[in-house]
Design a protein around this motif. Sequence first.
Motif, PDB file in Angstrom:
ATOM      1  N   PRO A 128       0.822  -1.215   0.000  1.00 59.37           N
ATOM      2  CA  PRO A 128       0.000   0.000   0.000  1.00 59.37           C
ATOM      3  C   PRO A 128       0.856   1.265   0.000  1.00 59.37           C
ATOM      4  CG  PRO A 128       0.023  -0.997   2.170  1.00 59.37           C
ATOM      5  CD  PRO A 128       0.738  -1.951   1.282  1.00 59.37           C
ATOM      6  N   ARG A 129       0.390   2.286  -0.706  1.00 65.67           N
ATOM      7  CA  ARG A 129       1.087   3.567  -0.790  1.00 65.67           C
ATOM      8  C   ARG A 129       0.385   4.596   0.095  1.00 65.67           C
ATOM      9  NH1 ARG A 129       2.753   4.148  -7.247  1.00 65.67           N
ATOM     10  NH2 ARG A 129       3.441   1.978  -7.524  1.00 65.67           N
ATOM     11  N   HIS A 130       1.155   5.263   0.943  1.00 65.92           N
ATOM     12  CA  HIS A 130       0.620   6.229   1.888  1.00 65.92           C
ATOM     13  C   HIS A 130       0.858   7.648   1.364  1.00 65.92           C
ATOM     14  CE1 HIS A 130       0.356   3.425   5.592  1.00 65.92           C
ATOM     15  NE2 HIS A 130       0.512   2.690   4.495  1.00 65.92           N
ATOM     16  N   CYS A 131      -0.173   8.462   1.394  1.00 67.51           N
ATOM     17  CA  CYS A 131      -0.095   9.851   0.928  1.00 67.51           C
ATOM     18  C   CYS A 131      -0.701  10.763   1.983  1.00 67.51           C
ATOM     19  CB  CYS A 131      -0.823  10.011  -0.407  1.00 67.51           C
ATOM     20  SG  CYS A 131      -0.343   8.795  -1.650  1.00 67.51           S
ATOM     21  N   TYR A 132      -0.322  12.055   1.950  1.00 70.20           N
ATOM     22  CA  TYR A 132      -0.678  12.948   3.046  1.00 70.20           C
ATOM     23  C   TYR A 132      -1.180  14.292   2.539  1.00 70.20           C
ATOM     24  CZ  TYR A 132       2.133   9.412   5.360  1.00 70.20           C
ATOM     25  OH  TYR A 132       2.637   8.216   5.791  1.00 70.20           O
ATOM     26  N   LEU A 133      -2.201  14.815   3.265  1.00 66.10           N
ATOM     27  CA  LEU A 133      -2.765  16.131   3.005  1.00 66.10           C
ATOM     28  C   LEU A 133      -2.992  16.828   4.341  1.00 66.10           C
ATOM     29  CD1 LEU A 133      -5.560  15.198   0.418  1.00 66.10           C
ATOM     30  CD2 LEU A 133      -3.515  16.545  -0.110  1.00 66.10           C
TER      31      LEU A 133
ATOM     32  N   VAL B 284       1.327   2.387 -12.295  1.00 65.52           N
ATOM     33  CA  VAL B 284       2.069   3.647 -12.169  1.00 65.52           C
ATOM     34  C   VAL B 284       1.091   4.779 -11.885  1.00 65.52           C
ATOM     35  CG1 VAL B 284       3.948   2.916 -13.685  1.00 65.52           C
ATOM     36  CG2 VAL B 284       1.952   4.032 -14.673  1.00 65.52           C
ATOM     37  N   TRP B 285       1.611   5.888 -11.363  1.00 64.11           N
ATOM     38  CA  TRP B 285       0.802   7.082 -11.140  1.00 64.11           C
ATOM     39  C   TRP B 285       0.343   7.648 -12.484  1.00 64.11           C
ATOM     40  CZ3 TRP B 285      -0.675   8.116  -6.288  1.00 64.11           C
ATOM     41  CH2 TRP B 285       0.125   7.697  -5.231  1.00 64.11           C
ATOM     42  N   ASN B 286      -0.794   8.335 -12.472  1.00 66.19           N
ATOM     43  CA  ASN B 286      -1.387   8.811 -13.720  1.00 66.19           C
ATOM     44  C   ASN B 286      -1.562  10.324 -13.718  1.00 66.19           C
ATOM     45  OD1 ASN B 286      -2.592   8.604 -16.293  1.00 66.19           O
ATOM     46  ND2 ASN B 286      -4.637   8.518 -15.404  1.00 66.19           N
ATOM     47  N   GLU B 287      -0.445  11.057 -13.590  1.00 64.26           N
ATOM     48  CA  GLU B 287      -0.410  12.513 -13.794  1.00 64.26           C
ATOM     49  C   GLU B 287      -1.181  13.295 -12.741  1.00 64.26           C
ATOM     50  OE1 GLU B 287      -1.505  13.435 -17.789  1.00 64.26           O
ATOM     51  OE2 GLU B 287       0.077  12.230 -18.681  1.00 64.26           O
TER      52      GLU B 287
ATOM     53  N   SER C 226       7.199   2.032 -15.683  1.00 63.08           N
ATOM     54  CA  SER C 226       7.682   2.871 -14.589  1.00 63.08           C
ATOM     55  C   SER C 226       8.813   3.778 -15.062  1.00 63.08           C
ATOM     56  CB  SER C 226       8.169   1.996 -13.430  1.00 63.08           C
ATOM     57  OG  SER C 226       8.839   2.770 -12.460  1.00 63.08           O
ATOM     58  N   ASN C 227       8.730   5.068 -14.709  1.00 61.37           N
ATOM     59  CA  ASN C 227       9.787   6.016 -15.061  1.00 61.37           C
ATOM     60  C   ASN C 227      11.041   5.812 -14.225  1.00 61.37           C
ATOM     61  OD1 ASN C 227       8.306   7.368 -17.041  1.00 61.37           O
ATOM     62  ND2 ASN C 227       7.364   8.734 -15.552  1.00 61.37           N
ATOM     63  N   THR C 228      10.918   5.190 -13.056  1.00 62.92           N
ATOM     64  CA  THR C 228      12.066   5.028 -12.169  1.00 62.92           C
ATOM     65  C   THR C 228      12.790   3.711 -12.366  1.00 62.92           C
ATOM     66  OG1 THR C 228      10.581   4.193 -10.444  1.00 62.92           O
ATOM     67  CG2 THR C 228      11.104   6.542 -10.404  1.00 62.92           C
ATOM     68  N   THR C 229      12.053   2.632 -12.641  1.00 71.15           N
ATOM     69  CA  THR C 229      12.685   1.323 -12.774  1.00 71.15           C
ATOM     70  C   THR C 229      12.720   0.817 -14.206  1.00 71.15           C
ATOM     71  OG1 THR C 229      10.622   0.091 -12.429  1.00 71.15           O
ATOM     72  CG2 THR C 229      11.865   0.735 -10.463  1.00 71.15           C
TER      73      THR C 229
ATOM     74  N   ILE D 181      -6.531   7.733 -10.863  1.00 70.69           N
ATOM     75  CA  ILE D 181      -5.343   7.952 -10.030  1.00 70.69           C
ATOM     76  C   ILE D 181      -4.152   7.155 -10.544  1.00 70.69           C
ATOM     77  CG2 ILE D 181      -4.390   7.780  -7.702  1.00 70.69           C
ATOM     78  CD1 ILE D 181      -6.489   9.875  -7.865  1.00 70.69           C
ATOM     79  N   PHE D 182      -4.386   5.908 -10.909  1.00 68.20           N
ATOM     80  CA  PHE D 182      -3.324   5.025 -11.392  1.00 68.20           C
ATOM     81  C   PHE D 182      -3.685   4.500 -12.776  1.00 68.20           C
ATOM     82  CE2 PHE D 182      -3.162   4.708  -6.750  1.00 68.20           C
ATOM     83  CZ  PHE D 182      -1.813   4.898  -6.493  1.00 68.20           C
ATOM     84  N   THR D 183      -2.696   3.941 -13.438  1.00 66.20           N
ATOM     85  CA  THR D 183      -2.911   3.257 -14.706  1.00 66.20           C
ATOM     86  C   THR D 183      -1.864   2.157 -14.827  1.00 66.20           C
ATOM     87  OG1 THR D 183      -3.212   3.567 -17.096  1.00 66.20           O
ATOM     88  CG2 THR D 183      -1.409   4.775 -16.062  1.00 66.20           C
TER      89      THR D 183
END
Length: 616
Positions: free
Chosen positions: A529-534, A572-575, A562-565, A556-558
């Motif tokens: 799971p990915r944790h995000c904060y506001l 991956v994240w979707n903009e 991956s741009n990193t790996t 949110i995702f698609t």
Amino acid sequence: MSRPGQGGMVPVNGLGFPPQNVARVVVWEWLNEHSRWRPYTATVCHHIENVLKEDARGSVVLGQVDAQLVPYIIDLQSMHQFRQDTGTMRPVRRNFYDPSSAPGKGIVWEWENDGGAWTAYDMDICITIQNAYEKQHPWLDLSSLGFCYLIYFNSMSQMNRQTRRRRRLRRRLDLAYPLTVGSIPKSQSWPVGASSGQPCSCQQCVLVNSTRAASNAILASQRRKAPPAPPQPPPPPPGGPPGALAVRPSATFAGAALWAAPAAGPAEPAPPPRSPSAPGGAPTPGQNNLNRPGPQRATSVSARASIPPGVPALPVKNLNGTGPVHPALAGMTGILLCAAGLPVCLTRAPKPILHPPPVSKSDVKPVPGVPGVCRKTKKKHLKKSKNPEDVVRRYMQKVKNPPDEDCTICMERLVTASGYEGVLRHKGVRPELVGRLGRCGHMYHLLCLVAMYSNGNKDGSLQCPTCKAIYGEKTGTQPPGKMEFHLIPHSLPGFADTQTIRIVYDIPTGIQGPEHPNPGKKFTARGFPRHCYLPNNEKGRKVLRLLITAWERRLIFTIGTSNTTGESDTVVWNEIHHKTEFGSNLTGHGYPDAGYLDNVLAELTAQGVSEATAKA
């Protein structure tokens, strides 16, 4: 349609240098994680060439000419670039081009990325674009170079043939790359070994020989009998910050001094933002079980020396043998620094704070004004089958007398037939029909819009390729998963008196559906799971409500690369950018960031998610 011209690269022999007495433009390049050779800037290449003239077996400190490249050193003997704070090695090469080509004229072609920054094309693409530009071709197809992009010179834009997405491009005049005549020493093409005969110059052998030499040097330094430690370490010079290790050049191998560090384990440095201008990135996996001998531990007691004036402080980890980088990689950094005689001070990189302190279940509360604590997406986002022609006609009006201007989809004149004539046929859609989109008023061939819609998600919505206005409700291709959100009793940097909204996304691995790049093939889901904060303020809660809507619309995702790996068929994240770093901003994905909330609201609007359409 225009075809790419000759790239202008000069063929070279196995040693990597041009024929004798022939002037050529020199471009130094590094190999990224996608196996693409990325050019250094002309300024950096001039610096490398100057060092090369002084010592063809030496090292090049890139930070001396580019502040963004401070962690990087090039070893001219092994032809590898080293990143000092991660131990990552990447091959480099010295490539040659015709003086009349783009690098010889100092011409750089760049495209605009999602963050609004300009990124240079690979050198072969840059030369191809410049050749077509000089020949006054109206457009250029890059498919022959392995890219599904079209370049339009009249609008100075790049378009993805599959997604129809456009990006701006520009032609910039910069410093010309250096010229050279003749050959270079053999030692630049491979590391010099003790064995007789000509060593292999392939990248695998270069890497093995380099790391083997580093390991042997480190182990040899440990086997030496170290001199007795002085009864009392000399006092540090006044005025210097604590926790720094000053490394000075030595006539012998100084690996022991480099491996001496404060007794506590080194902090993990934050990976830099993924910028094409910064070569190298992720740490190399592996285990480092090298034990430090007693004299090295003694040296660490006196490691709190100050940094001499004018000496750059470079954050270096894994130098005390406790990190994940193999000792040969970290040792090569030490060898290079000492061999180059550089008075470089090695300091600890601060550790990013990715997660808040532990929170008990009783302290977790619902977000005020946002009903519920969880949202799930179904396995399949059911949509009624929509005829592409019907969807397009719903959002546009027929134009009887179109103006004599380009259709920005096919780049043919609106007064002529669509460029998709003969390629795409739909009953009742004549190739000369032109329509105007209702809200924004932009005009296109009806057949072009049908082709664009058919190549997309086919969800009943339409997006203007010029202004990005969205007609209907846009949905994405996010795989099924779960989104949780709640309040935790901790504050983010910059929001001292405000509690924090924590969002937890969880998507499992699965099989790609018909809307994904490779239907029926398995996809991976790394890092969940990915944790995000506001922040829990009015604007933060507004962003949360819009993110919930975007989640339910699968935006949110698609599934992509991956741009990193460089891994394909992965989630991956979707903009839509999220903050995944809780208590710091070392990675660029944390707080404080004064413009983040406004920026993510703009990104959501670009996806067709506004406050008017948000669902609680």
